[in-house]
Motif scaffolding. Structure first.
Motif, short mmCIF file in Angstrom:
data_model
loop_
_atom_site.label_atom_id
_atom_site.label_comp_id
_atom_site.label_asym_id
_atom_site.label_seq_id
_atom_site.Cartn_x
_atom_site.Cartn_y
_atom_site.Cartn_z
N GLU A 189 114.09 2.94 6.31
CA GLU A 189 115.29 3.30 7.09
C GLU A 189 114.93 4.68 8.01
N ASP A 190 113.99 5.54 7.39
CA ASP A 190 113.72 6.70 8.20
C ASP A 190 112.77 6.22 9.28
N LEU A 191 112.01 5.26 9.04
CA LEU A 191 111.10 4.82 10.08
C LEU A 191 111.97 4.06 11.07
N LYS A 192 112.79 3.20 10.66
CA LYS A 192 113.66 2.63 11.70
C LYS A 192 114.42 3.60 12.73
N ASP A 193 115.20 4.75 12.01
CA ASP A 193 115.77 5.53 12.66
C ASP A 193 114.96 6.41 13.60
N ASP A 194 113.60 6.64 13.32
CA ASP A 194 112.75 7.32 14.14
C ASP A 194 112.27 6.55 15.44
N THR A 195 111.98 5.09 15.05
CA THR A 195 111.41 4.35 16.26
C THR A 195 112.80 4.27 17.24
N THR A 196 113.92 4.19 16.75
CA THR A 196 115.03 4.11 17.67
C THR A 196 115.14 5.58 18.42
N PHE A 197 114.96 6.46 17.81
CA PHE A 197 114.97 8.03 18.41
C PHE A 197 114.02 7.91 19.53
N ILE A 198 112.80 7.37 19.02
CA ILE A 198 111.49 7.70 20.21
C ILE A 198 111.68 6.49 21.18
N LYS A 199 112.51 5.61 21.13
CA LYS A 199 112.64 4.61 22.18
C LYS A 199 113.70 5.03 23.13
N LYS A 200 114.65 5.77 22.65
CA LYS A 200 115.64 6.65 23.49
C LYS A 200 115.16 7.50 24.11
N LEU A 201 114.26 8.37 23.62
CA LEU A 201 113.64 9.54 24.16
C LEU A 201 112.58 9.08 25.26
N LEU A 202 111.92 7.84 25.16
CA LEU A 202 111.12 7.43 26.01
C LEU A 202 111.66 6.59 26.95
N GLY A 203 113.40 6.18 26.94
CA GLY A 203 113.80 5.54 27.87
C GLY A 203 113.72 3.95 27.60
N ASP A 204 113.02 3.71 26.50
CA ASP A 204 112.69 2.39 26.18
C ASP A 204 113.92 1.51 25.58
N SER A 205 114.74 0.95 26.32
CA SER A 205 116.00 0.41 25.51
C SER A 205 115.53 -0.86 25.22
N GLU A 206 114.65 -1.55 25.92
CA GLU A 206 114.36 -3.12 25.24
C GLU A 206 112.88 -3.15 24.73
N PRO A 207 112.79 -3.88 23.67
CA PRO A 207 111.51 -4.30 22.98
C PRO A 207 110.62 -4.88 24.16
N GLY A 208 109.36 -4.18 24.08
CA GLY A 208 108.46 -5.08 25.17
C GLY A 208 108.37 -4.42 26.53
#
Length: 106
Positions: A81-100
């Motif tokens: 769950e922590d990994l999932k939360d961190d991955t989501t946060f990093i994607k938002k931080l990088l502006g990557d809203s879609e996988p790929g």
């Protein structure tokens, strides 16, 4: 920190448990030793967070982490769950809203 409102009730402990609590080397009174032991149990049982366990124990987060370290209890739990939360946060931080979507990655 949230203030805890203590409730008083009496618990009978087996006499064999008293020396075990004394050997823990935590708390100055029997009440403190029991409360800290309960907080450790709640934390290791994944019932409460680390911060909440420290609050229950009446200790700062650093003090409670030291208690856990002295007992070789891992305090840095990092699960799926922590990994999932961190991955989501990093994607938002990088502006990557879609996988790929690689155009915003470094």
């Amino acid at each position: 920190m949230m203030s805890l409102n203590p409730s008083k009730f009496q618990v009978e402990l087996p006499s064999e448990l008293i020396p075990v609590l004394d050997q823990l080397g935590i708390g100055q009174t029997a009440d403190e030793r029991v409360i800290i032991s309960i907080a450790i149990g709640l934390y290791t049982g994944h019932v409460v967070s680390l911060a909440r366990a420290a609050e229950i124990a009446g200790q700062s987060l650093n003090q409670f982490i030291d208690v856990l370290r002295q007992r070789n209890i891992s305090w840095a739990n990092y699960g799926d769950e922590d990994l999932k939360d961190d991955t989501t946060f990093i994607k938002k931080l990088l502006g990557d809203s879609e996988p790929g979507n690689d155009q915003n990655r470094m």
